[in-house]
Design a protein around this motif. Structure first.
Motif, PDB file in Angstrom:
ATOM      1  N   ASP A 109       0.863  -1.183   0.000  1.00  0.00           N
ATOM      2  CA  ASP A 109       0.000   0.000   0.000  1.00  0.00           C
ATOM      3  C   ASP A 109       0.899   1.233   0.000  1.00  0.00           C
ATOM      4  OD1 ASP A 109      -1.596   2.172   0.555  1.00  0.00           O
ATOM      5  OD2 ASP A 109      -2.775   1.173   2.115  1.00  0.00           O
ATOM      6  N   PRO A 110       0.932   1.997  -1.094  1.00  0.00           N
ATOM      7  CA  PRO A 110       1.845   3.144  -1.172  1.00  0.00           C
ATOM      8  C   PRO A 110       1.537   4.237  -0.151  1.00  0.00           C
ATOM      9  CG  PRO A 110       0.358   3.103  -3.058  1.00  0.00           C
ATOM     10  CD  PRO A 110       0.187   1.803  -2.343  1.00  0.00           C
ATOM     11  N   ILE A 128      18.508   1.140   1.148  1.00  0.00           N
ATOM     12  CA  ILE A 128      17.942   0.983  -0.196  1.00  0.00           C
ATOM     13  C   ILE A 128      16.415   0.919  -0.100  1.00  0.00           C
ATOM     14  CG2 ILE A 128      17.891  -0.390  -2.312  1.00  0.00           C
ATOM     15  CD1 ILE A 128      20.492  -1.735  -1.428  1.00  0.00           C
ATOM     16  N   ILE A 129      15.746   1.631  -0.984  1.00  0.00           N
ATOM     17  CA  ILE A 129      14.309   1.442  -1.188  1.00  0.00           C
ATOM     18  C   ILE A 129      14.108   0.984  -2.629  1.00  0.00           C
ATOM     19  CG2 ILE A 129      12.046   2.540  -1.382  1.00  0.00           C
ATOM     20  CD1 ILE A 129      12.765   4.362   0.910  1.00  0.00           C
ATOM     21  N   PHE A 130      13.469  -0.175  -2.768  1.00  0.00           N
ATOM     22  CA  PHE A 130      13.058  -0.672  -4.082  1.00  0.00           C
ATOM     23  C   PHE A 130      11.635  -0.182  -4.317  1.00  0.00           C
ATOM     24  CE2 PHE A 130      16.214  -3.689  -2.513  1.00  0.00           C
ATOM     25  CZ  PHE A 130      17.059  -3.830  -3.612  1.00  0.00           C
ATOM     26  N   MET A 131      11.436   0.613  -5.341  1.00  0.00           N
ATOM     27  CA  MET A 131      10.164   1.306  -5.545  1.00  0.00           C
ATOM     28  C   MET A 131       9.521   0.927  -6.875  1.00  0.00           C
ATOM     29  SD  MET A 131       8.058   3.695  -4.370  1.00  0.00           S
ATOM     30  CE  MET A 131       9.030   4.700  -3.240  1.00  0.00           C
ATOM     31  N   ASP A 132       8.347   0.320  -6.807  1.00  0.00           N
ATOM     32  CA  ASP A 132       7.578   0.079  -8.026  1.00  0.00           C
ATOM     33  C   ASP A 132       7.061   1.417  -8.548  1.00  0.00           C
ATOM     34  OD1 ASP A 132       6.207  -1.173 -10.076  1.00  0.00           O
ATOM     35  OD2 ASP A 132       4.476  -1.660  -8.836  1.00  0.00           O
ATOM     36  N   VAL A 133       6.910   1.540  -9.848  1.00  0.00           N
ATOM     37  CA  VAL A 133       6.421   2.791 -10.429  1.00  0.00           C
ATOM     38  C   VAL A 133       4.903   2.784 -10.539  1.00  0.00           C
ATOM     39  CG1 VAL A 133       6.455   4.281 -12.458  1.00  0.00           C
ATOM     40  CG2 VAL A 133       8.572   3.212 -11.671  1.00  0.00           C
ATOM     41  N   ASP A 134       4.342   1.697 -11.093  1.00  0.00           N
ATOM     42  CA  ASP A 134       2.889   1.622 -11.323  1.00  0.00           C
ATOM     43  C   ASP A 134       2.174   1.105 -10.090  1.00  0.00           C
ATOM     44  OD1 ASP A 134       2.695   2.411 -14.135  1.00  0.00           O
ATOM     45  OD2 ASP A 134       3.896   0.622 -14.488  1.00  0.00           O
ATOM     46  N   MET A 135       1.551   2.000  -9.337  1.00  0.00           N
ATOM     47  CA  MET A 135       0.788   1.618  -8.159  1.00  0.00           C
ATOM     48  C   MET A 135      -0.489   2.450  -8.091  1.00  0.00           C
ATOM     49  SD  MET A 135       3.675   1.031  -5.194  1.00  0.00           S
ATOM     50  CE  MET A 135       4.356   2.687  -5.335  1.00  0.00           C
ATOM     51  N   PRO A 136      -1.537   1.940  -7.448  1.00  0.00           N
ATOM     52  CA  PRO A 136      -2.795   2.685  -7.363  1.00  0.00           C
ATOM     53  C   PRO A 136      -2.682   3.891  -6.427  1.00  0.00           C
ATOM     54  CG  PRO A 136      -2.914   0.684  -6.046  1.00  0.00           C
ATOM     55  CD  PRO A 136      -1.626   0.609  -6.814  1.00  0.00           C
ATOM     56  N   LEU A 137      -3.502   4.886  -6.664  1.00  0.00           N
ATOM     57  CA  LEU A 137      -3.632   6.091  -5.840  1.00  0.00           C
ATOM     58  C   LEU A 137      -2.438   7.027  -5.945  1.00  0.00           C
ATOM     59  CD1 LEU A 137      -5.280   4.615  -2.595  1.00  0.00           C
ATOM     60  CD2 LEU A 137      -6.394   5.630  -4.601  1.00  0.00           C
ATOM     61  N   ILE A 138      -1.242   6.482  -5.780  1.00  0.00           N
ATOM     62  CA  ILE A 138      -0.041   7.307  -5.876  1.00  0.00           C
ATOM     63  C   ILE A 138       1.052   6.504  -6.567  1.00  0.00           C
ATOM     64  CG2 ILE A 138       0.621   6.622  -3.525  1.00  0.00           C
ATOM     65  CD1 ILE A 138       2.056   9.319  -3.279  1.00  0.00           C
ATOM     66  N   SER A 139       1.664   7.084  -7.568  1.00  0.00           N
ATOM     67  CA  SER A 139       2.690   6.356  -8.322  1.00  0.00           C
ATOM     68  C   SER A 139       3.998   6.351  -7.550  1.00  0.00           C
ATOM     69  CB  SER A 139       2.909   7.003  -9.687  1.00  0.00           C
ATOM     70  OG  SER A 139       3.603   8.229  -9.550  1.00  0.00           O
ATOM     71  N   GLY A 140       4.877   5.456  -7.941  1.00  0.00           N
ATOM     72  CA  GLY A 140       6.183   5.403  -7.313  1.00  0.00           C
ATOM     73  C   GLY A 140       6.980   6.679  -7.528  1.00  0.00           C
ATOM     74  N   ILE A 141       6.804   7.312  -8.693  1.00  0.00           N
ATOM     75  CA  ILE A 141       7.496   8.571  -8.968  1.00  0.00           C
ATOM     76  C   ILE A 141       7.049   9.633  -7.969  1.00  0.00           C
ATOM     77  CG2 ILE A 141       7.864  10.397 -10.661  1.00  0.00           C
ATOM     78  CD1 ILE A 141       9.192   7.815 -11.503  1.00  0.00           C
ATOM     79  N   GLU A 142       5.730   9.737  -7.761  1.00  0.00           N
ATOM     80  CA  GLU A 142       5.202  10.732  -6.824  1.00  0.00           C
ATOM     81  C   GLU A 142       5.617  10.413  -5.386  1.00  0.00           C
ATOM     82  OE1 GLU A 142       4.059  13.189  -9.536  1.00  0.00           O
ATOM     83  OE2 GLU A 142       3.578  13.601  -7.440  1.00  0.00           O
ATOM     84  N   LEU A 143       5.528   9.132  -5.028  1.00  0.00           N
ATOM     85  CA  LEU A 143       5.883   8.731  -3.668  1.00  0.00           C
ATOM     86  C   LEU A 143       7.353   9.028  -3.372  1.00  0.00           C
ATOM     87  CD1 LEU A 143       5.263   7.343  -0.976  1.00  0.00           C
ATOM     88  CD2 LEU A 143       5.591   5.140  -2.105  1.00  0.00           C
TER      89      LEU A 143
END
Length: 250
Positions: free
Chosen positions: A39-40, A55-70
């Motif tokens: 849950d982002p 290290i944070i491994f961050m997915d880009v495509d996620m619901p409500l808030i994208s990995g780029i925004e997060l």
């Protein structure tokens, strides 16, 4: 000297991807998984309030808030930020966010370990088991021919990949898989494997599955015939020449 453990957080909403990266992290003796967030929004709140990590491994495509925004809100909480995504189109945005690396799904264990070694060259990313890389020598992809169910594809079973505009057809000995991914994207995935070569603008082939060369046409082990494109012919012919045993009639 004690082994340095790099503390890692994974932010990923796809359960299959979560299990894969957890296995990869566990397989390197210098990584320690601290937390996984699917849950982002929960990730935003807890990472912001929590201690810094390596290290944070961050997915880009996620619901409500994208990995780029997060990442804009939590980039200061980690030494290294590694984006993971199925789409190469996000690469520019990722590096604008000072990403340390970019893993294009489905990435192999070898690619994962190489990335960690590159961004932390003073540590040693050693697999905990010798056979780990072989165990992970596959990826999952959705098969349009099977109601978009996920199917495991082993790299050594791929005979060829054919472009179908927005889709590709993956030829294997047992079946042909149609997946919604471009040839250019799957080429990025396969480039880590030395056995794959582009033979035509519409075909990538496995040289392990070449059965016969007839003029400028390859016959593969499943009887698929692939005409060699002008731009790719020399590399294929050079490989075949290298593997050709010299005889009195050569």
């Amino acid at each position: 000297m004690p082994n340095i453990k790099l503390k890692c957080i994974v932010v990923e909403d796809d359960i299959l991807s979560v299990e894969g990266i957890k296995t990869y992290i566990k397989s390197l003796n210098n990584l320690q998984l601290v937390e996984v967030y699917t849950d982002p929004l929960k990730a935003l709140n807890e990472i912001t309030a929590g201690p810094d990590v390596d290290i944070i491994f961050m997915d880009v495509d996620m619901p409500l808030i994208s990995g780029i925004e997060l990442s804009k809100s939590i980039r200061h909480k980690t030494d290294k930020l590694i984006f993971t995504t199925s789409h190469s189109k996000y690469a520019y945005e990722a590096f604008e966010m000072l990403a340390s690396a970019y893993l294009l799904k489905p990435y192999t264990f070898a690619r994962f370990a190489e990335t960690i070694s590159r961004i932390y060259p003073t540590t040693t990313a050693v697999p905990t088991t010798i056979n780990q890389q072989a165990d992970q020598d596959y990826f999952f992809i959705r098969n349009k021919n099977d109601n978009n169910n996920l199917i495991k594809v082993r790299y050594n079973s791929i005979i060829a990949v054919e472009s179908l505009q927005n889709y590709v057809r993956i030829y294997t000995p047992d079946e042909n898989i149609v997946a919604y991914i471009g040839l250019s994207e799957i080429k990025l995935i396969l480039k880590e494997k030395p056995n794959f070569l582009q033979a035509h603008r519409s075909f990538i082939i496995s040289r392990n599955h070449i059965e016969k060369l007839e003029g400028y046409t390859l016959k593969m082990t499943n009887n698929l015939q692939v005409n060699l494109g002008n731009n790719y012919r020399d590399e294929i012919l050079a490989y075949i020449k290298e593997k050709t045993i010299k005889t009195g009639r050569s």
